[in-house]
Design a protein around this motif. Structure first.
Motif, PDB file in Angstrom:
ATOM      1  N   VAL A 118       1.011  -1.071  -0.041  1.00 47.14           N
ATOM      2  CA  VAL A 118      -0.018  -0.124   0.012  1.00 47.14           C
ATOM      3  C   VAL A 118       0.984   1.246   0.152  1.00 47.14           C
ATOM      4  CG1 VAL A 118      -1.874   1.356   1.177  1.00 47.14           C
ATOM      5  CG2 VAL A 118      -1.676  -1.180   1.017  1.00 47.14           C
ATOM      6  N   ASP A 119       1.921   1.217   0.779  1.00 48.46           N
ATOM      7  CA  ASP A 119       2.774   2.321   0.743  1.00 48.46           C
ATOM      8  C   ASP A 119       4.336   1.510   0.415  1.00 48.46           C
ATOM      9  OD1 ASP A 119       4.746   4.180   1.697  1.00 48.46           O
ATOM     10  OD2 ASP A 119       3.456   5.110   3.317  1.00 48.46           O
ATOM     11  N   PHE A 120       4.427   1.978  -0.690  1.00 39.46           N
ATOM     12  CA  PHE A 120       5.582   1.299  -1.650  1.00 39.46           C
ATOM     13  C   PHE A 120       6.992   1.671  -0.784  1.00 39.46           C
ATOM     14  CE2 PHE A 120       8.058   0.712  -5.613  1.00 39.46           C
ATOM     15  CZ  PHE A 120       8.162  -0.867  -5.330  1.00 39.46           C
ATOM     16  N   SER A 121       7.241   2.844  -0.581  1.00 35.53           N
ATOM     17  CA  SER A 121       8.396   3.282   0.101  1.00 35.53           C
ATOM     18  C   SER A 121       8.564   2.890   1.602  1.00 35.53           C
ATOM     19  CB  SER A 121       8.530   4.877   0.223  1.00 35.53           C
ATOM     20  OG  SER A 121       8.580   5.456  -1.216  1.00 35.53           O
ATOM     21  N   LEU A 122       7.510   2.793   2.293  1.00 37.53           N
ATOM     22  CA  LEU A 122       7.638   2.317   3.597  1.00 37.53           C
ATOM     23  C   LEU A 122       7.833   0.750   3.623  1.00 37.53           C
ATOM     24  CD1 LEU A 122       7.177   2.910   6.620  1.00 37.53           C
ATOM     25  CD2 LEU A 122       4.738   2.276   6.327  1.00 37.53           C
ATOM     26  N   GLN A 128      14.215  -3.967   3.890  1.00 34.70           N
ATOM     27  CA  GLN A 128      15.454  -4.055   4.223  1.00 34.70           C
ATOM     28  C   GLN A 128      15.926  -3.973   5.685  1.00 34.70           C
ATOM     29  OE1 GLN A 128      17.266  -1.259   1.048  1.00 34.70           O
ATOM     30  NE2 GLN A 128      15.272  -0.484   0.879  1.00 34.70           N
ATOM     31  N   ASP A 129      14.988  -3.228   6.488  1.00 33.30           N
ATOM     32  CA  ASP A 129      15.289  -3.302   7.921  1.00 33.30           C
ATOM     33  C   ASP A 129      15.361  -4.682   8.623  1.00 33.30           C
ATOM     34  OD1 ASP A 129      15.545  -0.480   7.856  1.00 33.30           O
ATOM     35  OD2 ASP A 129      13.620   0.051   8.685  1.00 33.30           O
ATOM     36  N   ILE A 181      15.008  -8.721  14.961  1.00 31.89           N
ATOM     37  CA  ILE A 181      13.905  -7.898  14.926  1.00 31.89           C
ATOM     38  C   ILE A 181      13.398  -7.030  16.219  1.00 31.89           C
ATOM     39  CG2 ILE A 181      11.392  -7.725  14.337  1.00 31.89           C
ATOM     40  CD1 ILE A 181      11.902  -9.973  12.310  1.00 31.89           C
ATOM     41  N   ASP A 182      13.523  -8.002  16.972  1.00 32.95           N
ATOM     42  CA  ASP A 182      13.148  -7.144  18.556  1.00 32.95           C
ATOM     43  C   ASP A 182      14.312  -6.069  18.878  1.00 32.95           C
ATOM     44  OD1 ASP A 182      11.695  -6.851  20.729  1.00 32.95           O
ATOM     45  OD2 ASP A 182      13.284  -7.813  22.024  1.00 32.95           O
ATOM     46  N   SER A 183      15.571  -6.333  18.459  1.00 35.98           N
ATOM     47  CA  SER A 183      16.732  -5.372  18.968  1.00 35.98           C
ATOM     48  C   SER A 183      16.512  -4.053  17.824  1.00 35.98           C
ATOM     49  CB  SER A 183      17.888  -5.890  18.788  1.00 35.98           C
ATOM     50  OG  SER A 183      18.249  -6.456  17.446  1.00 35.98           O
ATOM     51  N   SER A 184      15.997  -4.462  16.731  1.00 37.14           N
ATOM     52  CA  SER A 184      15.948  -3.328  15.731  1.00 37.14           C
ATOM     53  C   SER A 184      14.790  -2.371  15.839  1.00 37.14           C
ATOM     54  CB  SER A 184      15.919  -3.964  14.271  1.00 37.14           C
ATOM     55  OG  SER A 184      16.716  -4.712  13.909  1.00 37.14           O
ATOM     56  N   ASP A 185      13.993  -2.632  17.067  1.00 35.03           N
ATOM     57  CA  ASP A 185      12.994  -1.723  17.367  1.00 35.03           C
ATOM     58  C   ASP A 185      11.807  -1.586  15.973  1.00 35.03           C
ATOM     59  OD1 ASP A 185      11.470  -0.332  19.257  1.00 35.03           O
ATOM     60  OD2 ASP A 185      12.407   1.553  18.696  1.00 35.03           O
ATOM     61  N   ILE A 186      11.581  -2.857  15.258  1.00 34.52           N
ATOM     62  CA  ILE A 186      10.735  -2.600  14.382  1.00 34.52           C
ATOM     63  C   ILE A 186       9.406  -2.510  14.937  1.00 34.52           C
ATOM     64  CG2 ILE A 186       9.667  -4.454  12.582  1.00 34.52           C
ATOM     65  CD1 ILE A 186      12.493  -3.489  11.702  1.00 34.52           C
ATOM     66  N   ARG A 189       8.874   1.095  15.304  1.00 38.21           N
ATOM     67  CA  ARG A 189       9.150   1.813  14.086  1.00 38.21           C
ATOM     68  C   ARG A 189       7.821   1.812  13.337  1.00 38.21           C
ATOM     69  NH1 ARG A 189      14.731   0.164  12.551  1.00 38.21           N
ATOM     70  NH2 ARG A 189      14.613   1.585  10.646  1.00 38.21           N
ATOM     71  N   TYR A 190       7.202   0.634  13.060  1.00 37.41           N
ATOM     72  CA  TYR A 190       6.327   0.456  12.146  1.00 37.41           C
ATOM     73  C   TYR A 190       4.970  -0.028  12.536  1.00 37.41           C
ATOM     74  CZ  TYR A 190       9.996   0.170   8.812  1.00 37.41           C
ATOM     75  OH  TYR A 190      11.415   0.408   8.244  1.00 37.41           O
ATOM     76  N   GLY A 191       4.938   0.254  14.071  1.00 41.56           N
ATOM     77  CA  GLY A 191       3.449   0.112  14.401  1.00 41.56           C
ATOM     78  C   GLY A 191       3.054  -1.340  14.491  1.00 41.56           C
ATOM     79  N   ILE A 192       3.826  -2.413  14.540  1.00 42.21           N
ATOM     80  CA  ILE A 192       3.321  -3.797  14.460  1.00 42.21           C
ATOM     81  C   ILE A 192       3.700  -4.429  15.706  1.00 42.21           C
ATOM     82  CG2 ILE A 192       3.598  -3.751  11.866  1.00 42.21           C
ATOM     83  CD1 ILE A 192       6.323  -5.363  12.206  1.00 42.21           C
TER      84      ILE A 192
END
Length: 223
Positions: A118-122, A128-129, A181-186, A189-192
């Motif tokens: 839906v949000d291609f850039s995001l 990548q993250d 993933i947990d240490s990257s604060d995903i 940052r992405y509200g998931i």
């Protein structure tokens, strides 16, 4: 190997220390022991594929073999992986022209999913993250890979997504993936939501989360 023996034979007559230096360099290349050797090995395979695609070959030349030739070397580097992708397209065109219905080769080479965004850039940044490499990005489609796993991310004009679309990624260590993933604060940052790893009754450990478009990912390990 005979190639190694031929190389050593060429060195005869040189001082012993120089022979040893060249043999050491050859072993470094042959075993892909360094990053430089891995790159040289990959470019050597790419040069062979380029010759086969541009040169004259026998009428029974097996282009389908070239689709797997040297892949373990060319796919270790982002740049050479992308070059290999371009060469594979040309190889497939040769294979299609050379084959007829009587000797068609239906062996699959790769299967990839198209994931709508839906949000291609995001979504591109999200993948990548979490560890995927974006090898190409053009005309609203981005190609991602990690090891031998890959998928295509496609920009969509309306926020309509298939219900319950799920991707399953089988990994060697699900706990390491969860820690990354947990240490990257995903999550923040992405509200998931990124829940803990759980043991499933069918013999897997896994954790489940969704990308920014709501596509569910199940990261799992056989136990």
């Amino acid at each position: 190997s005979s190639e190694s023996a031929d190389f050593i034979a060429l060195l005869q007559g040189l001082p012993a220390e120089i022979q040893q230096r060249f043999v050491s360099l050859w072993d470094e290349y042959d075993n892909a022991a360094t990053e430089e050797a891995k790159l040289a090995k990959a470019l050597d395979k790419i040069e062979t594929l380029l010759q086969h695609n541009q040169g004259r070959n026998p009428s029974n030349f097996d282009y389908h073999y070239n689709l797997s030739y040297g892949r373990k070397h060319t796919d270790t580097n982002e740049v050479t992986h992308y070059l290999r992708t371009l060469l594979d397209r040309e190889t497939k065109r040769h294979a299609t022209r050379e084959k007829t219905s009587s000797d068609a080769n239906l062996t699959p080479v790769e299967i990839k999913a198209f994931l709508p965004a839906v949000d291609f850039s995001l979504s591109k940044q999200f993948y990548q993250d979490i560890g995927f490499t974006m090898a190409s990005d053009s005309h609203g489609v981005a190609y991602f890979f990690l090891g031998h796993c890959s998928f295509l991310l496609q920009q969509i004009s309306t926020p309509t997504l298939p219900e319950k679309m799920t991707m399953h990624l089988l990994v060697e260590c699900v706990d390491d993936w969860h820690r990354k993933i947990d240490s990257s604060d995903i999550s923040a940052r992405y509200g998931i939501d990124v829940p803990p790893v759980i043991n499933q009754p069918w013999g897997m450990k896994e954790f489940i989360f969704s990308d920014p478009s709501g596509i569910q990912w199940r990261i799992a390990q056989n136990v």
